[in-house]
Motif scaffolding. Structure first.
Motif, PDB file in Angstrom:
ATOM      1  N   MET A   1      -7.378  11.571   8.549  1.00  0.00           N
ATOM      2  CA  MET A   1      -7.579  10.695   7.420  1.00  0.00           C
ATOM      3  C   MET A   1      -7.818   9.279   7.935  1.00  0.00           C
ATOM      4  O   MET A   1      -7.043   8.745   8.714  1.00  0.00           O
ATOM      5  CB  MET A   1      -6.347  10.729   6.528  1.00  0.00           C
ATOM      6  CG  MET A   1      -6.480   9.887   5.303  1.00  0.00           C
ATOM      7  SD  MET A   1      -5.069  10.191   4.250  1.00  0.00           S
ATOM      8  CE  MET A   1      -4.850   8.571   3.601  1.00  0.00           C
ATOM      9  N   ALA A   2      -8.894   8.668   7.512  1.00  0.00           N
ATOM     10  CA  ALA A   2      -9.254   7.324   7.961  1.00  0.00           C
ATOM     11  C   ALA A   2      -8.381   6.277   7.278  1.00  0.00           C
ATOM     12  O   ALA A   2      -8.010   6.405   6.113  1.00  0.00           O
ATOM     13  CB  ALA A   2     -10.712   7.056   7.669  1.00  0.00           C
ATOM     14  N   VAL A   3      -8.065   5.244   8.042  1.00  0.00           N
ATOM     15  CA  VAL A   3      -7.264   4.139   7.550  1.00  0.00           C
ATOM     16  C   VAL A   3      -8.166   2.912   7.457  1.00  0.00           C
ATOM     17  O   VAL A   3      -8.871   2.584   8.412  1.00  0.00           O
ATOM     18  CB  VAL A   3      -6.091   3.847   8.515  1.00  0.00           C
ATOM     19  CG1 VAL A   3      -5.281   2.673   8.040  1.00  0.00           C
ATOM     20  CG2 VAL A   3      -5.232   5.069   8.692  1.00  0.00           C
ATOM     21  N   THR A   4      -8.186   2.245   6.301  1.00  0.00           N
ATOM     22  CA  THR A   4      -8.968   1.031   6.148  1.00  0.00           C
ATOM     23  C   THR A   4      -8.191  -0.133   6.754  1.00  0.00           C
ATOM     24  O   THR A   4      -7.020  -0.324   6.444  1.00  0.00           O
ATOM     25  CB  THR A   4      -9.272   0.753   4.668  1.00  0.00           C
ATOM     26  OG1 THR A   4      -9.932   1.888   4.121  1.00  0.00           O
ATOM     27  CG2 THR A   4     -10.155  -0.472   4.510  1.00  0.00           C
ATOM     28  N   VAL A   5      -8.854  -0.884   7.635  1.00  0.00           N
ATOM     29  CA  VAL A   5      -8.193  -1.953   8.360  1.00  0.00           C
ATOM     30  C   VAL A   5      -9.020  -3.238   8.267  1.00  0.00           C
ATOM     31  O   VAL A   5     -10.222  -3.216   7.990  1.00  0.00           O
ATOM     32  CB  VAL A   5      -7.980  -1.594   9.846  1.00  0.00           C
ATOM     33  CG1 VAL A   5      -7.021  -0.447   9.996  1.00  0.00           C
ATOM     34  CG2 VAL A   5      -9.291  -1.309  10.532  1.00  0.00           C
TER      35      VAL A   5
ATOM     36  N   GLY B   1      -4.696   2.177   0.635  1.00  0.00           N
ATOM     37  CA  GLY B   1      -5.709   3.150   0.235  1.00  0.00           C
ATOM     38  C   GLY B   1      -5.737   3.301  -1.269  1.00  0.00           C
ATOM     39  O   GLY B   1      -4.954   2.679  -2.003  1.00  0.00           O
ATOM     40  N   GLU B   2      -6.637   4.138  -1.763  1.00  0.00           N
ATOM     41  CA  GLU B   2      -6.751   4.346  -3.203  1.00  0.00           C
ATOM     42  C   GLU B   2      -5.478   4.935  -3.797  1.00  0.00           C
ATOM     43  O   GLU B   2      -5.070   4.589  -4.885  1.00  0.00           O
ATOM     44  CB  GLU B   2      -7.931   5.262  -3.505  1.00  0.00           C
ATOM     45  CG  GLU B   2      -9.270   4.635  -3.205  1.00  0.00           C
ATOM     46  CD  GLU B   2     -10.411   5.589  -3.498  1.00  0.00           C
ATOM     47  OE1 GLU B   2     -10.172   6.615  -4.176  1.00  0.00           O
ATOM     48  OE2 GLU B   2     -11.521   5.312  -3.054  1.00  0.00           O
ATOM     49  N   ALA B   3      -4.830   5.844  -3.084  1.00  0.00           N
ATOM     50  CA  ALA B   3      -3.612   6.477  -3.601  1.00  0.00           C
ATOM     51  C   ALA B   3      -2.491   5.450  -3.722  1.00  0.00           C
ATOM     52  O   ALA B   3      -1.704   5.499  -4.663  1.00  0.00           O
ATOM     53  CB  ALA B   3      -3.187   7.617  -2.700  1.00  0.00           C
ATOM     54  N   GLU B   4      -2.421   4.516  -2.780  1.00  0.00           N
ATOM     55  CA  GLU B   4      -1.369   3.515  -2.818  1.00  0.00           C
ATOM     56  C   GLU B   4      -1.617   2.457  -3.876  1.00  0.00           C
ATOM     57  O   GLU B   4      -0.696   1.829  -4.372  1.00  0.00           O
ATOM     58  CB  GLU B   4      -1.242   2.854  -1.448  1.00  0.00           C
ATOM     59  CG  GLU B   4      -0.796   3.810  -0.368  1.00  0.00           C
ATOM     60  CD  GLU B   4      -0.882   3.192   1.012  1.00  0.00           C
ATOM     61  OE1 GLU B   4      -1.288   2.025   1.113  1.00  0.00           O
ATOM     62  OE2 GLU B   4      -0.555   3.894   1.970  1.00  0.00           O
TER      63      GLU B   4
ATOM     64  N   ALA C   1      -7.333   6.654  13.521  1.00  0.00           N
ATOM     65  CA  ALA C   1      -5.897   6.559  13.790  1.00  0.00           C
ATOM     66  C   ALA C   1      -5.603   5.167  14.311  1.00  0.00           C
ATOM     67  O   ALA C   1      -6.487   4.476  14.824  1.00  0.00           O
ATOM     68  CB  ALA C   1      -5.481   7.599  14.823  1.00  0.00           C
ATOM     69  N   LEU C   2      -4.370   4.756  14.168  1.00  0.00           N
ATOM     70  CA  LEU C   2      -3.983   3.451  14.687  1.00  0.00           C
ATOM     71  C   LEU C   2      -3.949   3.492  16.211  1.00  0.00           C
ATOM     72  O   LEU C   2      -3.616   4.525  16.804  1.00  0.00           O
ATOM     73  CB  LEU C   2      -2.614   3.060  14.136  1.00  0.00           C
ATOM     74  CG  LEU C   2      -2.555   2.893  12.621  1.00  0.00           C
ATOM     75  CD1 LEU C   2      -1.138   2.531  12.195  1.00  0.00           C
ATOM     76  CD2 LEU C   2      -3.522   1.830  12.162  1.00  0.00           C
TER      77      LEU C   2
END
Length: 80
Positions: free
Chosen positions: A1-5, A68-71, A21-22
């Motif tokens: 799952m990609a993380v927007t940074v 993210g969108e879910a958060e 990933a981080l």
């Protein structure tokens, strides 16, 4: 799952993108997919068809994790 940074580079504007990933604490490089400015525009120093960029960690001041969108879909109750 990609993380927007939001990657803050030394002496440059911040860059928004996605990371798979981080980075580890001992990482020398980071890879950012879909690099763009915070307003969504293309970066002037990259070609228009670039999809991923690798930056050396010594150029990175710090990295912000964006929700993210879910958060973002938090339901709160307001008492009136």
């Amino acid at each position: 799952m990609a993380v927007t940074v939001l990657v803050h580079l030394s002496n440059e504007d911040s860059v928004q993108g996605e990371m798979d990933a981080l980075p580890a604490a001992d990482a020398n490089f980071i890879t950012v997919a879909n690099p763009r400015r915070r307003d969504g525009k293309d970066l002037p120093y990259l070609q228009p068809n670039v999809t991923s960029v690798i930056w050396a960690m010594h150029r990175v001041s710090f990295i912000e994790l964006l929700p993210g969108e879910a958060e973002e879909k938090l339901v709160t109750f307001v008492r009136e």
